[in-house]
Design a protein around this motif. Sequence first.
Motif, PDB file in Angstrom:
ATOM      1  N   ALA A   9       0.830  -1.204   0.000  1.00 15.55           N
ATOM      2  CA  ALA A   9       0.000   0.000   0.000  1.00 15.55           C
ATOM      3  C   ALA A   9       0.861   1.249   0.000  1.00 15.55           C
ATOM      4  O   ALA A   9       0.522   2.243  -0.667  1.00 15.55           O
ATOM      5  CB  ALA A   9      -0.933  -0.011   1.206  1.00 15.55           C
ATOM      6  N   VAL A  10       1.969   1.220   0.736  1.00 11.94           N
ATOM      7  CA  VAL A  10       2.872   2.381   0.764  1.00 11.94           C
ATOM      8  C   VAL A  10       3.449   2.646  -0.621  1.00 11.94           C
ATOM      9  O   VAL A  10       3.551   3.802  -1.060  1.00 11.94           O
ATOM     10  CB  VAL A  10       3.992   2.156   1.808  1.00 11.94           C
ATOM     11  N   ARG A  11       3.809   1.599  -1.334  1.00  9.02           N
ATOM     12  CA  ARG A  11       4.325   1.793  -2.704  1.00  9.02           C
ATOM     13  C   ARG A  11       3.265   2.454  -3.578  1.00  9.02           C
ATOM     14  O   ARG A  11       3.561   3.365  -4.355  1.00  9.02           O
ATOM     15  CB  ARG A  11       4.761   0.450  -3.299  1.00  9.02           C
ATOM     16  N   ASP A  12       2.023   1.996  -3.463  1.00  9.11           N
ATOM     17  CA  ASP A  12       0.936   2.606  -4.230  1.00  9.11           C
ATOM     18  C   ASP A  12       0.732   4.059  -3.823  1.00  9.11           C
ATOM     19  O   ASP A  12       0.562   4.940  -4.672  1.00  9.11           O
ATOM     20  CB  ASP A  12      -0.368   1.830  -4.014  1.00  9.11           C
ATOM     21  N   ALA A  13       0.730   4.313  -2.523  1.00  7.00           N
ATOM     22  CA  ALA A  13       0.472   5.667  -2.027  1.00  7.00           C
ATOM     23  C   ALA A  13       1.553   6.643  -2.497  1.00  7.00           C
ATOM     24  O   ALA A  13       1.252   7.789  -2.852  1.00  7.00           O
ATOM     25  CB  ALA A  13       0.370   5.657  -0.508  1.00  7.00           C
ATOM     26  N   ARG A  14       2.783   6.217  -2.489  1.00  9.46           N
ATOM     27  CA  ARG A  14       3.871   7.100  -2.927  1.00  9.46           C
ATOM     28  C   ARG A  14       3.735   7.433  -4.412  1.00  9.46           C
ATOM     29  O   ARG A  14       4.056   8.539  -4.839  1.00  9.46           O
ATOM     30  CB  ARG A  14       5.220   6.449  -2.637  1.00  9.46           C
ATOM     31  N   ARG A  15       3.249   6.483  -5.175  1.00  9.75           N
ATOM     32  CA  ARG A  15       3.013   6.741  -6.593  1.00  9.75           C
ATOM     33  C   ARG A  15       1.811   7.687  -6.771  1.00  9.75           C
ATOM     34  O   ARG A  15       1.838   8.586  -7.606  1.00  9.75           O
ATOM     35  CB  ARG A  15       2.743   5.415  -7.310  1.00  9.75           C
ATOM     36  N   ASN A  16       0.788   7.483  -5.960  1.00  8.58           N
ATOM     37  CA  ASN A  16      -0.439   8.259  -6.105  1.00  8.58           C
ATOM     38  C   ASN A  16      -0.328   9.676  -5.552  1.00  8.58           C
ATOM     39  O   ASN A  16      -0.976  10.596  -6.069  1.00  8.58           O
ATOM     40  CB  ASN A  16      -1.594   7.540  -5.402  1.00  8.58           C
ATOM     41  N   ALA A  17       0.449   9.846  -4.489  1.00  2.00           N
ATOM     42  CA  ALA A  17       0.536  11.151  -3.820  1.00  2.00           C
ATOM     43  C   ALA A  17       1.997  11.536  -3.621  1.00  2.00           C
ATOM     44  O   ALA A  17       2.511  11.538  -2.497  1.00  2.00           O
ATOM     45  CB  ALA A  17      -0.202  11.107  -2.487  1.00  2.00           C
ATOM     46  N   PRO A  18       2.698  11.879  -4.695  1.00  2.00           N
ATOM     47  CA  PRO A  18       4.135  12.162  -4.595  1.00  2.00           C
ATOM     48  C   PRO A  18       4.469  13.385  -3.735  1.00  2.00           C
ATOM     49  O   PRO A  18       5.611  13.518  -3.280  1.00  2.00           O
ATOM     50  CB  PRO A  18       4.547  12.379  -6.054  1.00  2.00           C
TER      51      PRO A  18
END
Length: 387
Positions: free
Chosen positions: A283-292
Amino acid sequence: MKIQLEAGSPVHGGYTLGRVDGRVILVDGAIPGETVEIEVDDSEKLWKGTVTQVVTPSPDRVEHVWDRAGGAELGYMKRSAQLEWKTAVIEDAISHLGGSLKAHLKDAGLNIRVREVGPGLGTRTRLDVDVDDEGRLAMHERGSDALVPIDSMPLAAPAINDILANQDAWAGTWKPGDRVRLIAPTGQGPVVAIDKDVYRAPGEKTGSRVLERAAGYSWEVTASGFWQTHEKAPVTLLDAVLKGARIRPGDRVAEFYGGSGLFTLPISEKARAIRMFEGSAGAVRDARRNAPKAEIAQAAINPHLLATGSEGADVVIADPSRAGLGVKGALALAASGAQAIALVSCDPAAMARDVSTMVENGRSVMSLAAFDLFPHTIHTEIVTILS
């Protein structure tokens, strides 16, 4: 043992209360006010009963929308009755577990009412199923390990039902014993996920993430990861949290249990800064991509992190699992310097405990909104805003 009784008020867990000779029985499958015959399980201290015959049906009883397998525990009653049921369960949780919260809400003029969100059928964008020994997609019978093959599921989105109806075309994609997730994302066509493999058509693999859209934003989410199930859940929760917390351009926000960035992305566009904490590496990997623009950390969330992570924050947002914050976690947020706290709860009992803990330690409830994002089930999503 079979007995006849009148079903009383609903309680947490999907039951109504029944009483016979002074003994309380949790009744599964009845609507308040009905006279029913039940088969009683008296093997535990607290007896439970399952309806075997409805002697005097409620006017709210309808043909079950999905009794072939589990996933629609309240599907035998009208949607309006389901909303009343869920409202009563929240009120009961507050009365029995919320300490002084009931009086606090009354003094604040806040009434509880579970709100209907969209139609009750065809809204589920994710469906997890198993593959039986014959290679058919199947679901478990409610409360059983037995698998029932299915070729439709009325709560699921049309694109998911298309896959179920045409599963022969997917022969060889899955095998007996597999766990399969059928996904109908809001930003692209449907996919089938089996472990780390994702297929957009029989034999055609695709990327591991799916595209979700809501309220003018887009997120890429790992197919096997968590995302809100109801098609209208993202926009509903965004509206409740962002408007309720009244986030301003100069605010610093701390977010806990941030997942793939549902709240993180729009907040990063609105606030001065946001720190987000999440335990799942995927989820953290996704979040970093989604909210840079956001500061995102992978961390096990506990009372200490809730206390230190919320330091200096003007607004705190927390969306924990069904277990909630816990008393120590709620105490940590109550003691923070945040002007507003937004708590998203998916369990009435956990919500009552967490919110009452914060209220008893100096916080005030500004709003409490409940949404029926899990129609025909016993589940409800609750957003509480505290100052």
